[in-house]
Design an enzyme around this catalytic site. Structure first.
Site, PDB file in Angstrom:
ATOM      1  N   GLY A  13       0.821  -1.220   0.000  1.00  0.00           N
ATOM      2  CA  GLY A  13       0.000   0.000   0.000  1.00  0.00           C
ATOM      3  C   GLY A  13       0.850   1.264   0.000  1.00  0.00           C
ATOM      4  N   VAL A  15       1.256   3.483   2.405  1.00  0.00           N
ATOM      5  CA  VAL A  15       2.055   3.574   3.629  1.00  0.00           C
ATOM      6  C   VAL A  15       3.088   2.447   3.660  1.00  0.00           C
ATOM      7  CG1 VAL A  15       1.961   3.486   6.151  1.00  0.00           C
ATOM      8  CG2 VAL A  15       0.180   4.713   4.885  1.00  0.00           C
ATOM      9  N   ARG A 112      -6.205   3.391  18.327  1.00  0.00           N
ATOM     10  CA  ARG A 112      -5.664   4.690  18.774  1.00  0.00           C
ATOM     11  C   ARG A 112      -6.329   5.201  20.047  1.00  0.00           C
ATOM     12  NH1 ARG A 112      -5.938   7.406  12.978  1.00  0.00           N
ATOM     13  NH2 ARG A 112      -4.160   6.401  11.992  1.00  0.00           N
ATOM     14  N   CYS A 151      -2.750  11.151   9.940  1.00  0.00           N
ATOM     15  CA  CYS A 151      -1.681  11.969   9.335  1.00  0.00           C
ATOM     16  C   CYS A 151      -1.865  13.477   9.548  1.00  0.00           C
ATOM     17  CB  CYS A 151      -1.548  11.637   7.850  1.00  0.00           C
ATOM     18  SG  CYS A 151      -3.106  11.279   7.030  1.00  0.00           S
ATOM     19  N   HIS A 244       0.076  17.034   3.550  1.00  0.00           N
ATOM     20  CA  HIS A 244      -1.158  17.693   3.983  1.00  0.00           C
ATOM     21  C   HIS A 244      -0.812  19.096   4.521  1.00  0.00           C
ATOM     22  CE1 HIS A 244      -2.976  13.941   3.285  1.00  0.00           C
ATOM     23  NE2 HIS A 244      -3.199  13.519   4.522  1.00  0.00           N
ATOM     24  N   ASN A 334       2.243  13.151   4.696  1.00  0.00           N
ATOM     25  CA  ASN A 334       1.261  12.240   5.297  1.00  0.00           C
ATOM     26  C   ASN A 334       1.711  10.789   5.358  1.00  0.00           C
ATOM     27  OD1 ASN A 334       0.720  13.009   2.428  1.00  0.00           O
ATOM     28  ND2 ASN A 334      -0.577  11.186   2.491  1.00  0.00           N
ATOM     29  N   THR A 335       2.487  10.313   4.362  1.00  0.00           N
ATOM     30  CA  THR A 335       2.877   8.899   4.430  1.00  0.00           C
ATOM     31  C   THR A 335       4.268   8.700   5.048  1.00  0.00           C
ATOM     32  OG1 THR A 335       3.692   8.915   2.137  1.00  0.00           O
ATOM     33  CG2 THR A 335       1.414   8.148   2.493  1.00  0.00           C
TER      34      THR A 335
HETATM   35  N1  LIG Z   1      -2.218   7.036   3.335  1.00  0.00           N
HETATM   36  C1  LIG Z   1      -1.976   7.807   4.384  1.00  0.00           C
HETATM   37  O1  LIG Z   1      -1.556   8.976   4.254  1.00  0.00           O
HETATM   38  C2  LIG Z   1      -2.188   7.271   5.780  1.00  0.00           C
HETATM   39  C3  LIG Z   1      -1.746   8.054   6.854  1.00  0.00           C
HETATM   40  C4  LIG Z   1      -1.908   7.601   8.161  1.00  0.00           C
HETATM   41  C5  LIG Z   1      -2.496   6.384   8.374  1.00  0.00           C
HETATM   42  N2  LIG Z   1      -2.936   5.626   7.328  1.00  0.00           N
HETATM   43  C6  LIG Z   1      -3.534   4.329   7.640  1.00  0.00           C
HETATM   44  O2  LIG Z   1      -2.582   3.318   7.267  1.00  0.00           O
HETATM   45  C7  LIG Z   1      -3.283   2.147   6.810  1.00  0.00           C
HETATM   46  C8  LIG Z   1      -2.807   1.834   5.389  1.00  0.00           C
HETATM   47  O3  LIG Z   1      -3.140   2.921   4.529  1.00  0.00           O
HETATM   48  P1  LIG Z   1      -2.698   3.013   2.998  1.00  0.00           P
HETATM   49  O4  LIG Z   1      -2.982   4.396   2.609  1.00  0.00           O
HETATM   50  O5  LIG Z   1      -1.340   2.447   2.835  1.00  0.00           O
HETATM   51  O6  LIG Z   1      -3.767   2.013   2.317  1.00  0.00           O
HETATM   52  P2  LIG Z   1      -3.639   1.182   0.944  1.00  0.00           P
HETATM   53  O7  LIG Z   1      -2.764   1.897  -0.024  1.00  0.00           O
HETATM   54  O8  LIG Z   1      -5.034   0.860   0.556  1.00  0.00           O
HETATM   55  O9  LIG Z   1      -2.891  -0.176   1.383  1.00  0.00           O
HETATM   56  C9  LIG Z   1      -3.539  -1.188   2.128  1.00  0.00           C
HETATM   57  C10 LIG Z   1      -2.615  -2.365   2.325  1.00  0.00           C
HETATM   58  O10 LIG Z   1      -3.322  -3.377   3.064  1.00  0.00           O
HETATM   59  C11 LIG Z   1      -3.313  -4.601   2.326  1.00  0.00           C
HETATM   60  N3  LIG Z   1      -4.569  -5.339   2.523  1.00  0.00           N
HETATM   61  C12 LIG Z   1      -5.822  -4.907   2.227  1.00  0.00           C
HETATM   62  N4  LIG Z   1      -6.722  -5.892   2.503  1.00  0.00           N
HETATM   63  C13 LIG Z   1      -6.008  -6.948   2.959  1.00  0.00           C
HETATM   64  C14 LIG Z   1      -6.348  -8.267   3.381  1.00  0.00           C
HETATM   65  N5  LIG Z   1      -7.607  -8.702   3.414  1.00  0.00           N
HETATM   66  N6  LIG Z   1      -5.344  -9.096   3.810  1.00  0.00           N
HETATM   67  C15 LIG Z   1      -4.046  -8.676   3.805  1.00  0.00           C
HETATM   68  N7  LIG Z   1      -3.659  -7.437   3.396  1.00  0.00           N
HETATM   69  C16 LIG Z   1      -4.626  -6.586   2.986  1.00  0.00           C
HETATM   70  C17 LIG Z   1      -3.170  -4.180   0.870  1.00  0.00           C
HETATM   71  O11 LIG Z   1      -2.691  -5.278   0.101  1.00  0.00           O
HETATM   72  P3  LIG Z   1      -3.059  -5.396  -1.501  1.00  0.00           P
HETATM   73  O12 LIG Z   1      -2.180  -4.404  -2.198  1.00  0.00           O
HETATM   74  O13 LIG Z   1      -2.696  -6.805  -1.809  1.00  0.00           O
HETATM   75  O14 LIG Z   1      -4.503  -5.091  -1.624  1.00  0.00           O
HETATM   76  C18 LIG Z   1      -2.174  -3.031   1.007  1.00  0.00           C
HETATM   77  O15 LIG Z   1      -0.873  -3.553   1.158  1.00  0.00           O
HETATM   78  C19 LIG Z   1      -4.763   2.473   6.914  1.00  0.00           C
HETATM   79  O16 LIG Z   1      -5.269   2.008   8.148  1.00  0.00           O
HETATM   80  C20 LIG Z   1      -4.792   3.996   6.863  1.00  0.00           C
HETATM   81  O17 LIG Z   1      -5.942   4.545   7.454  1.00  0.00           O
HETATM   82  C21 LIG Z   1      -2.781   6.042   6.039  1.00  0.00           C
END
Ligand SMILES: NC(=O)c1ccc[n+]([C@@H]2O[C@H](COP(=O)([O-])OP(=O)(O)OC[C@H]3O[C@@H](n4cnc5c(N)ncnc54)[C@H](OP(=O)(O)O)[C@@H]3O)[C@@H](O)[C@H]2O)c1
Length: 356
Positions: A13, A15, A112, A151, A244, A334-335
Site C-alpha cells: 500500500g 504507507v 488509537r 496523518c 497535507h 502524510n505517508t
Molecule cells: N495514506 C496515508 O496517508 C495514511 C496516513 C496515516 C495512516 N494511514 C492508515 O494506514 C493504513 C494503510 O493505509 P494506505 O494508505 O497504505 O492504504 P492502501 O494503499 O489501501 O494499502 C492497504 C494495504 O493493506 C493490504 N490489505 C488490504 N486488505 C487486505 C487483506 N484482506 N489481507 C491482507 N492485506 C490486505 C493491501 O494489500 P493489496 O495491495 O494486496 O490489496 C495493502 O498492502 C490504513 O489504516 C490507513 O488509514 C494512512
C-alpha cells in the site's frame, strides 16, 4: 548491535511502500518479510513500486509479497510487526500479532483511542510509551501495540506542542488541504479529484479533535488525561500528491504573543528523539519558512535533515498575529511523518527503552 528482524503487514500500500523505503537501510531493524492480501501475493516489491522519490536496493526490490500470515512472520523470526493495514482488518490482526509476541507499530485507527494504547509522537509525548507496560500486564502478552496518529493530526499536534507548553488557549481552528495519497491506493477516483476539491473526508474532523487531545495529554502513571483544548476542523481533499497542508487559527484570551516570539518558539522546539539522536529523528521537528508563499506540498513535504529523515520534519510558515489571533500554516508529509516514518521512529524509541 544485531539488527532486529521485522515483518511488514500491508507492504504493497501507500504507507507500506514508505515503510519499505525507510527500513531498507535501517541501522537497527532488518526487514525480513513483507505481506499483503491475496491480490498482490507472489509479486516482487519492484513490480508494485509506485514511489517516484524512493529507489529500492536490489535485494529489497526482489523480496516477494506473501499473503498476510502472523505465524509465518514469527517463523521468519520477526520481533517487530510494522502494520499498514485498513483499520477493520487491523482490529483483528494487531492484537493477534501482539499475542504472538510481536511488537506492533500500527498506522491504523483501530486502537488509537484504546485506554492502554499510546498514540506516540515521541517529540510530544515520549513518556506515553510507558503505558505499554500496563497494556502487556492486562493482556498478559509479551507483544504490544503502539499506534501513531492520523496523518493530519500528526502535523497539527507537532505544531501545537511548543505552543501548548508555553501559552494557554482553549480552542484551535484548522482547515486542511489533504493530498490524494492520504486515501491509500488507488484512493479517490481521478474524475472526482482532478481539478477539484472535496470538502469531506470520512471521520477525519472527529479524529482531529479526539486524537490531538490524547496526544497532547498527560500520562499520570495509570492513564492518559486528554488536554483541555478543543480542535474544530474542516477537512478537504485536494489534488496534490503528497503532503497535507493545514491552516491554523488560535484565539488567545488576551493579546497574542508577537510573531517573532512565536517563530522562535517553533524554531527552538525539539524533543527526546532529537536529544537521543534516534536514526529517523530529524535535527529539527519543526522547520520555519519565512517566505511569504511557503510551506507548499511540492517544495516542503520532504523536509528533513538527511536522506533518512526526509519527510520527517513538519514545516510551519506564514505566521501572523492580529491582536488576540494567531494564524499560521503547517505542512506534514502524510505517508512519512504522518505514518510510516512516524512508526519507524516509534520503534526506535521502544528499542531505546529496551522493550524489544
Ligand atoms: N495514506 C496515508 O496517508 C495514511 C496516513 C496515516 C495512516 N494511514 C492508515 O494506514 C493504513 C494503510 O493505509 P494506505 O494508505 O497504505 O492504504 P492502501 O494503499 O489501501 O494499502 C492497504 C494495504 O493493506 C493490504 N490489505 C488490504 N486488505 C487486505 C487483506 N484482506 N489481507 C491482507 N492485506 C490486505 C493491501 O494489500 P493489496 O495491495 O494486496 O490489496 C495493502 O498492502 C490504513 O489504516 C490507513 O488509514 C494512512
Amino acid at each position: 548491535m544485531d539488527r532486529i528482524p521485522a515483518a511488514l503487514f500491508g507492504a504493497s500500500g501507500m504507507v507500506g511502500q514508505r515503510f519499505v523505503a525507510s527500513l531498507q537501510d535501517h541501522p537497527q531493524v532488518d526487514l525480513v518479510a513483507v505481506y499483503s492480501s491475496e491480490r498482490s501475493k507472489g509479486k516482487k516489491l519492484s513490480e508494485i513500486w509506485k514511489l517516484p522519490d524512493a529507489v529500492l536496493n536490489d535485494d529489497i526490490a526482489s523480496m516477494k509479497l506473501e499473503k498476510l500470515d502472523i505465524q509465518d512472520a514469527v517463523k521468519q523470526k520477526a520481533k517487530i510487526a510494522f502494520c499498514a493495514l485498513p483499520a477493520d482488518l487491523a482490529k483483528k490482526v494487531e492484537p493477534d500479532a501482539a499475542s504472538a509476541g510481536l511488537a506492533v507499530f500500527s498506522n491504523a485507527a483501530a486502537y488509537r483511542m484504546d485506554d492502554l494504547t499510546p498514540i506516540l509522537i515521541p517529540e510530544i509525548n515520549y513518556d506515553h510509551i510507558k503505558i505499554v507496560e500496563l497494556q502487556r500486564k492486562k493482556k498478559g502478552t509479551r507483544g504490544f501495540i503502539v499506534t501513531n496518529a492520523n496523518c493530519s493530526v500528526t502535523g497539527l499536534s507537532v505544531a501545537l506542542k511548543p505552543l501548548v507548553d508555553k501559552y494557554e488557549f482553549p480552542r484551535v481552528f484548522v482547515s486542511t488541504y489533504q493530498a490524494i495519497s492520504g486515501a491509500g491506493y488507488p484512493g479517490v477516483p481521478s474524475l472526482d479529484i482532478n481539478a477539484n476539491c472535496i470538502p469531506f473526508i470520512k471521520n477525519e474532523e472527529v479524529k482531529m479533535n479526539r486524537e490531538a487531545k490524547k496526544i497532547l495529554g498527560r500520562f499520570d502513571g495509570t492513564s492518559i488525561r486528554p488536554i483541555d483544548i478543543d480542535i474544530f476542523a474542516n477537512c478537504v481533499r485536494i489534488p496534490s500528491r503528497d503532503g497535507h497542508l493545514e491552516a491554523v487559527t488560535i484565539q488567545f484570551a488576551g493579546k497574542a504573543p508577537n510573531a517573532d516570539e512565536i517563530t522562535e518558539t517553533f524554531a527552538r522546539f525539539e524533543g527526546k528523539p532529537q536529544i537521543l539522536k534516534l536514526p529517523t529523528a530529524p535535527k529539527r521537528p519543526i522547520i520555519v519558512r519565512n517566505e511569504e508563499n511557503r510551506p507548499q506540498p511540492i517544495l516542503d513535504a520532504l523536509a528533513g535533515s538527511s536522506d533518512r529523515t526526509k519527510g520527517m520534519a513538519v514545516t510551519v510558515g506564514r505566521i501572523r498575529v492580529d491582536g488576540d489571533v494567531l494564524r499560521f500554516f503547517c505542512l506534514v508529509h502524510n505517508t512519512i511523518r504522518g505514518s510510516a516514518g512516524g512508526s519507524v521512529l516509534n520503534a526506535e524509541c521502544a528499542i531505546h527503552e529496551g522493550m524489544i
